[in-house]
Scaffold this motif. Structure first.
Motif, PDB file in Angstrom:
ATOM      1  N   THR A   1      10.357  10.916  45.455  1.00 24.14           N
ATOM      2  CA  THR A   1       9.133  11.640  45.091  1.00 24.14           C
ATOM      3  C   THR A   1       9.456  13.108  44.858  1.00 24.14           C
ATOM      4  O   THR A   1      10.298  13.685  45.540  1.00 24.14           O
ATOM      5  N   VAL A   2       8.788  13.690  43.887  1.00 26.41           N
ATOM      6  CA  VAL A   2       8.858  15.126  43.610  1.00 26.41           C
ATOM      7  C   VAL A   2       7.431  15.655  43.725  1.00 26.41           C
ATOM      8  O   VAL A   2       6.581  15.339  42.887  1.00 26.41           O
ATOM      9  N   THR A   3       7.173  16.430  44.771  1.00 25.56           N
ATOM     10  CA  THR A   3       5.809  16.884  45.070  1.00 25.56           C
ATOM     11  C   THR A   3       5.759  18.408  45.076  1.00 25.56           C
ATOM     12  O   THR A   3       6.659  19.060  45.599  1.00 25.56           O
ATOM     13  N   ASP A   4       4.706  18.960  44.463  1.00 25.29           N
ATOM     14  CA  ASP A   4       4.490  20.400  44.543  1.00 25.29           C
ATOM     15  C   ASP A   4       3.080  20.674  45.039  1.00 25.29           C
ATOM     16  O   ASP A   4       2.200  19.811  44.944  1.00 25.29           O
ATOM     17  N   ASP A   5       2.878  21.857  45.585  1.00 27.08           N
ATOM     18  CA  ASP A   5       1.550  22.245  46.087  1.00 27.08           C
ATOM     19  C   ASP A   5       0.903  23.240  45.133  1.00 27.08           C
ATOM     20  O   ASP A   5       0.224  24.172  45.550  1.00 27.08           O
TER      21      ASP A   5
ATOM     22  N   PRO B   1       1.996  34.390  42.401  1.00 29.10           N
ATOM     23  CA  PRO B   1       1.509  34.808  43.737  1.00 29.10           C
ATOM     24  C   PRO B   1       0.052  35.269  43.714  1.00 29.10           C
ATOM     25  O   PRO B   1      -0.704  34.995  44.652  1.00 29.10           O
ATOM     26  N   GLU B   2      -0.366  35.977  42.655  1.00 28.43           N
ATOM     27  CA  GLU B   2      -1.738  36.452  42.570  1.00 28.43           C
ATOM     28  C   GLU B   2      -2.715  35.284  42.476  1.00 28.43           C
ATOM     29  O   GLU B   2      -3.774  35.267  43.145  1.00 28.43           O
ATOM     30  N   GLU B   3      -2.374  34.273  41.651  1.00 27.45           N
ATOM     31  CA  GLU B   3      -3.246  33.104  41.507  1.00 27.45           C
ATOM     32  C   GLU B   3      -3.339  32.324  42.814  1.00 27.45           C
ATOM     33  O   GLU B   3      -4.412  31.816  43.179  1.00 27.45           O
ATOM     34  N   ARG B   4      -2.219  32.230  43.523  1.00 24.99           N
ATOM     35  CA  ARG B   4      -2.237  31.490  44.780  1.00 24.99           C
ATOM     36  C   ARG B   4      -3.069  32.217  45.844  1.00 24.99           C
ATOM     37  O   ARG B   4      -3.782  31.591  46.628  1.00 24.99           O
TER      38      ARG B   4
ATOM     39  N   VAL C   1       8.890  30.363  44.751  1.00 23.86           N
ATOM     40  CA  VAL C   1       8.945  28.908  44.925  1.00 23.86           C
ATOM     41  C   VAL C   1      10.144  28.568  45.801  1.00 23.86           C
ATOM     42  O   VAL C   1      11.236  29.123  45.617  1.00 23.86           O
ATOM     43  N   ARG C   2       9.945  27.640  46.727  1.00 19.40           N
ATOM     44  CA  ARG C   2      11.028  27.135  47.570  1.00 19.40           C
ATOM     45  C   ARG C   2      11.172  25.634  47.372  1.00 19.40           C
ATOM     46  O   ARG C   2      10.174  24.917  47.232  1.00 19.40           O
ATOM     47  N   LEU C   3      12.404  25.173  47.325  1.00 21.48           N
ATOM     48  CA  LEU C   3      12.674  23.741  47.177  1.00 21.48           C
ATOM     49  C   LEU C   3      13.144  23.178  48.512  1.00 21.48           C
ATOM     50  O   LEU C   3      14.139  23.646  49.073  1.00 21.48           O
ATOM     51  N   ASP C   4      12.431  22.176  49.022  1.00 20.44           N
ATOM     52  CA  ASP C   4      12.850  21.445  50.218  1.00 20.44           C
ATOM     53  C   ASP C   4      13.350  20.065  49.793  1.00 20.44           C
ATOM     54  O   ASP C   4      12.649  19.348  49.059  1.00 20.44           O
ATOM     55  N   ILE C   5      14.544  19.715  50.244  1.00 22.43           N
ATOM     56  CA  ILE C   5      15.125  18.413  49.903  1.00 22.43           C
ATOM     57  C   ILE C   5      15.206  17.576  51.174  1.00 22.43           C
ATOM     58  O   ILE C   5      15.865  17.966  52.138  1.00 22.43           O
ATOM     59  N   LEU C   6      14.539  16.428  51.166  1.00 21.71           N
ATOM     60  CA  LEU C   6      14.518  15.533  52.314  1.00 21.71           C
ATOM     61  C   LEU C   6      15.261  14.244  51.975  1.00 21.71           C
ATOM     62  O   LEU C   6      15.297  13.822  50.816  1.00 21.71           O
TER      63      LEU C   6
ATOM     64  N   GLY D   1       3.947  31.961  48.353  1.00 22.90           N
ATOM     65  CA  GLY D   1       5.108  31.147  47.983  1.00 22.90           C
ATOM     66  C   GLY D   1       4.763  29.668  47.937  1.00 22.90           C
ATOM     67  O   GLY D   1       4.203  29.114  48.884  1.00 22.90           O
ATOM     68  N   GLY D   2       5.089  29.024  46.834  1.00 26.64           N
ATOM     69  CA  GLY D   2       4.860  27.589  46.700  1.00 26.64           C
ATOM     70  C   GLY D   2       6.058  26.792  47.176  1.00 26.64           C
ATOM     71  O   GLY D   2       7.161  27.319  47.312  1.00 26.64           O
TER      72      GLY D   2
END
Length: 912
Positions: free
Chosen positions: A536-540, A508-511, A470-475, A519-520
């Motif tokens: 907003t807090v958004t995940d894929d 990773p296997e499910e994705r 998982v990666r966190l992007d902060i905008l 990587g999410g």
């Protein structure tokens, strides 16, 4: 020229010489460790010699001693009779910092400067005496002997208003955050030397700061960490992803320093000694190119990594003597950090305001002159009237009339001139005050990035623990946020990010199976929108399955199956915010306990915000937060209730309506009006605020629509008077919690106004709607001499199970029961109905049972109502405290099984 002026001029020359000398030394510092350091050391020696000579001329002996120490050190290093090392470099910087304090001093402040700085001077001089080099070249050049003040001793910080240790904690907090974020970036690009450079500087700064405050354990750890980064930057070693855990563990050690006090240094050292030793050994192994030994690290969810690095602040020289401080200075007063540029702007605006204010006195003097002219005009008119009455000659009357006209013309001219001047000044003052006001508000703001420092580490550690990528992007990191809101946002954002990593993200296997990258990505974004702060807090990730939520609420008996089938997706997602509700199938370290989103919603509402969820099953989830930009200013709708002005925060109002009285309907003695196909219960605001019955002659009702998660309500006010931005002023804490009122403000006309507590008011409205006709009936007050109904009981408990048990027992006794879910709700219901008995728990949110009991016993209307306390607490001191506050019985919750509770109720409610 007198002696005093001459001395002052001489001291100014000395300060300028110190400034120039320190500038020359600072410019030479980067070159002192190079092979061709000779010219740089020559410059340092010349500057130190000039400072020493000037200091002796003006009698500043401590400065002369420091300059002589620099000379001695430089001479030895220049002749290679001693070796250059980090200790010398840090001490040289410390020495120049101390001397830098002289630049801003006045001559009268120099007398005790040396005494105040004695311990720091001793430490600096000790560091300037380097160890002998292995090979000596030529004997050192002769320099004047340096006076020995004392053996080095730990620096004392307690005498300073903002101590050196406080500065150290702020600095180490900032550098620890920089290390943490930089190391996380390095994890994905370990071979990039550009990412290593800032890490090396941060470790070096921590080492130097820790050395100044004598925390040797931190110095040693930072030193070996710096060596690793230096070796990696020069390509001597290659860093590996496995090294990242070691670096983060060391960073946690530094971060913990920001949370201790000066008196806790020894305890911190003793507690960390055992864990720091293997860390140093592991870093030493990395430095040799060996595989690092596994180091146990706590995940960031429990690490004490600070989240608030300080912004650029007004520079404070370490050597600058503190101003005298009163002994009773509060130590827990909150401190607001203001940048130097913003402070300069505030000072400039304050200067302009002072100039503006000075204009008022001459203006007042001109008004006094105008008044005198009007007095003369009045006297002339009186004389003229008298002459007319006695039939004086026409020429005399003409003369008096001309005199009156002359005085009138002068008054008119003065008034016209002053009105124009006043309008110009008023416009200028309005602009100045607006700029000053905006600047003060801006000083409360902090960039959004200040509240998000710990989140990348949180995501990284959770993902590793759960076997996810998982990666966190902060905008929007530069988005300005009120510091109070930013502090309150940390916990809700922490909950939502943890939910996204744990619930939302797949392995990773499910994705891969779903056709997604392994990587999410979680995206945290902040921006200003329409005068509010939108986050907003958004995940894929996998999203939320609405059918699973539907089955969950049916299984838990929250709604019947037929009703659950008709609920929309938005309505289903609202169940996620209920206390104790969780969709997790098993309890883990991160989820499954049903605690989280209800806390998020409550915290967001306390600052006047809202939160909602949108989701696409299989694609991701987004949390939408809408909050005010600042808590210090609120846009409010002004209304009149009972002849007084009240304010309702604009962002908490759904709609403002004018409704004909003929549209009001009654059902089971409850008043409502149909709006957009929904029946909205109506309540008189005068009743809510306990202002008594207010006569209503209008055929149209002014209604404010308010809502929360439980429903929508209509509050009837006398009239609407407009909108205005209000500066929020908290109520005096001695008043305690004022029901239905949150704060106060001052209107543009100088009159006070109370700001409504919408959450509290909605709960009160719900109570009135449940108890009767709110348009024609006010709440019933117990008349003097009238006997109670002997059958109404108010049960107050935050546990639904306990409330249900007590309700069943009381109804079996033939009593009417009203339920309240906490002390505040109980107090609101008590004020809106007639009760013969109150049964309350102790530990409840918002208002405890003891606080409720105290309110009951101090209110003349309710003090005679019997109260039974039912609690799990069985200690004698708890029981005694309840009895002392006026409880008639203090029972355990086990009393439900042995009829003790029933007997207590019977003894207090003897049927007539």
């Amino acid at each position: 020229m007198n002696d005093e002026a001459e001395d002052s001029s001489l001291f100014d020359v000395f300060r300028e010489e110190v400034r120039q000398g320190l500038a020359a030394i600072a410019a030479s510092l980067p070159d002192l460790n190079s092979p061709e350091a000779g010219p740089a050391w020559t410059t340092v020696l010349e500057a130190a010699r000039a400072i020493r000579g000037a200091a002796r001329i003006v009698g500043v002996d401590a400065a002369a001693t420091l300059a002589a120490g620099i000379e001695e050190c430089g001479s030895k290093l220049l002749n290679q009779s001693t070796g250059w090392n980090d200790r010398v470099r840090d001490s040289l910087r410390q020495t120049t910092d101390i001397l830098g304090g002289l630049v801003d001093l006045k001559e009268a402040q120099v007398a005790d400067w040396g005494a105040r700085q004695e311990s720091a001077i001793v430490a600096a001089l000790a560091g300037l005496r380097p160890e002998p080099a292995l090979a000596k070249a030529s004997p050192p050049a002769p320099v004047e002997p340096v006076p020995v003040l004392a053996e080095p001793s730990p620096v004392s910080f307690s005498a300073m208003p903002f101590s050196l240790f406080d500065l150290f904690r702020d600095e180490v907090r900032s550098h620890a955050n920089a290390l943490s974020n930089g190391i996380l970036e390095l994890e994905n690009d370990v071979a990039n030397p550009q990412r290593i450079e800032p890490l090396m500087r941060a470790a070096h700064s921590i080492k130097g700061s820790a050395r100044i405050v004598s925390i040797d354990l931190a110095v040693e750890l930072a030193h070996v960490m710096e060596d690793v980064f230096v070796a990696a930057q020069k390509g001597k070693i290659l860093l590996r992803p496995a090294d990242i855990d070691v670096f983060l563990a060391a960073t946690d050690v530094f971060a913990s320093l920001a949370e201790i006090t000066e008196s806790g240094i020894a305890g911190w050292t003793a507690a960390r000694q055992a864990s720091v030793k293997p860390l140093k050994e592991t870093l030493a192994a990395i430095l040799k190119g060996e595989s690092p030994v596994a180091v146990a690290t706590k995940p960031a969810t429990t690490a004490t990594v600070p989240v608030t690095p300080p912004p650029a602040v007004v520079p404070v020289a370490v050597g600058k003597p503190p101003e005298p401080v009163a002994a009773d200075r509060p130590t827990d007063e909150p401190v607001v950090r203001v940048t130097a540029a913003r402070l300069n702007r505030l000072m400039g605006l304050a200067g302009e305001s002072l100039v503006q204010a000075r204009w008022l006195q001459p203006f007042a003097a001109s008004l006094i002159r105008l008044k005198k002219q009007q007095d003369i005009l009045g006297e002339t008119i009186d004389v003229l009237a008298e002459r007319i009455s006695v039939g004086d000659r026409p020429d005399t009357l003409t003369r008096l009339i001309e005199e009156a006209r002359k005085q009138l013309g002068e008054c008119h001219q003065t008034v016209s001139g002053r009105i124009g001047e006043f309008e110009d000044r008023a416009a200028s003052a309005d602009d100045l005050n607006s700029r000053l006001y905006r600047e003060v508000i801006a000083s409360r703001m902090r960039p959004f990035a200040d509240g998000t420092q710990s989140f990348p580490r949180l995501v990284r550690d959770m993902a590793r623990t759960l076997g996810k990528q998982v990666r966190l992007d902060i905008l929007g990191q530069s988005t300005d946020v009120d510091r109070d809101i930013l502090e309150k946002l940390e916990s809700p954002l922490n909950h939502m990010i943890r939910n996204s990593v744990d619930h939302g993200m797949e392995t990773p296997e499910e994705r891969r199976a779903a056709g997604k990258p392994e990587g999410g990505v979680i995206r945290l974004e902040a921006r200003h929108r329409s005068g509010t702060l939108a986050i907003t807090v958004t995940d894929d990730g996998r999203g939320i399955d609405p059918e699973r939520v539907r089955r969950k609420i049916v299984d838990r008996g929250m709604v019947p199956p037929e009703m659950a089938g008709s609920l929309s997706e938005a309505e289903l997602l609202e169940f996620l915010f209920l206390p104790g509700f969780s969709t997790a199938s098993a309890v883990s370290e991160y989820s499954g306990r049903g605690v989280g989103l209800d806390v998020v919603q409550e915290m967001i509402r306390t600052v006047g915000g809202t939160v909602r969820i949108t989701t696409r099953f299989g694609q991701g989830t987004t949390f939408h937060l809408q909050l005010p930009i600042t808590l210090s200013v609120v846009r409010a709708v002004l209304v009149v209730i009972g002849g007084d002005s009240y304010a309702f925060p604009h962002n908490r109002i759904d709609r403002l309506l004018r409704i004909p009285v003929s549209d009001v309907r009654s059902l089971e003695n409850r008043q409502y009006v149909a709006i957009d196909g929904h029946n909205i219960g109506l309540v008189l605001a005068a009743q809510i605020l306990d202002l008594g019955n207010q006569s209503r002659s209008n055929e149209t009702l002014s209604v404010i629509l308010l809502s929360d998660s439980t429903g929508q309500y209509g509050l009837i006010v006398d009239s609407f008077t407009g909108e205005q931005d209000l500066v929020v002023r908290p109520l005096d804490p001695r008043l305690g919690k004022v029901p239905n009122i949150a704060a106060a403000a001052i209107l543009d006309d100088g009159l006070p106004v109370l700001i409504a507590d919408v959450e509290d008011m909605i709960r009160s409205m719900d109570s009135f709607i449940q108890t009767g006709n709110v348009l024609r009936l006010s709440r019933r007050d117990t008349a003097a001499g009238a006997g109670p109904s002997r059958g109404n009981v108010l049960v107050v408990d935050d546990s639904a199970t306990v409330r249900e048990v007590e309700k069943q027992l009381l109804r079996q006794m033939g009593l009417q029961v009203t339920l309240a879910n906490d002390g505040q709700d109980g107090w609101n219901k008590l004020r809106t109905g007639d009760y013969d008995l109150v049964v309350t728990d102790i530990d409840m949110p918002r208002m405890t049972g003891l606080e409720l009991l105290r309110l009951i016993r101090t209110d003349s209307q309710f003090r005679n109502i019997p109260v039974i306390v039912v609690s799990y607490k069985d200690r004698d001191e708890d029981r005694q405290r309840g009895i002392d506050l006026g409880a008639n019985f203090y029972l355990m919750k086990s009393s439900f099984h042995d009829n003790t509770f029933v007997r207590a109720v019977q003894s207090l409610l003897v049927r007539q």
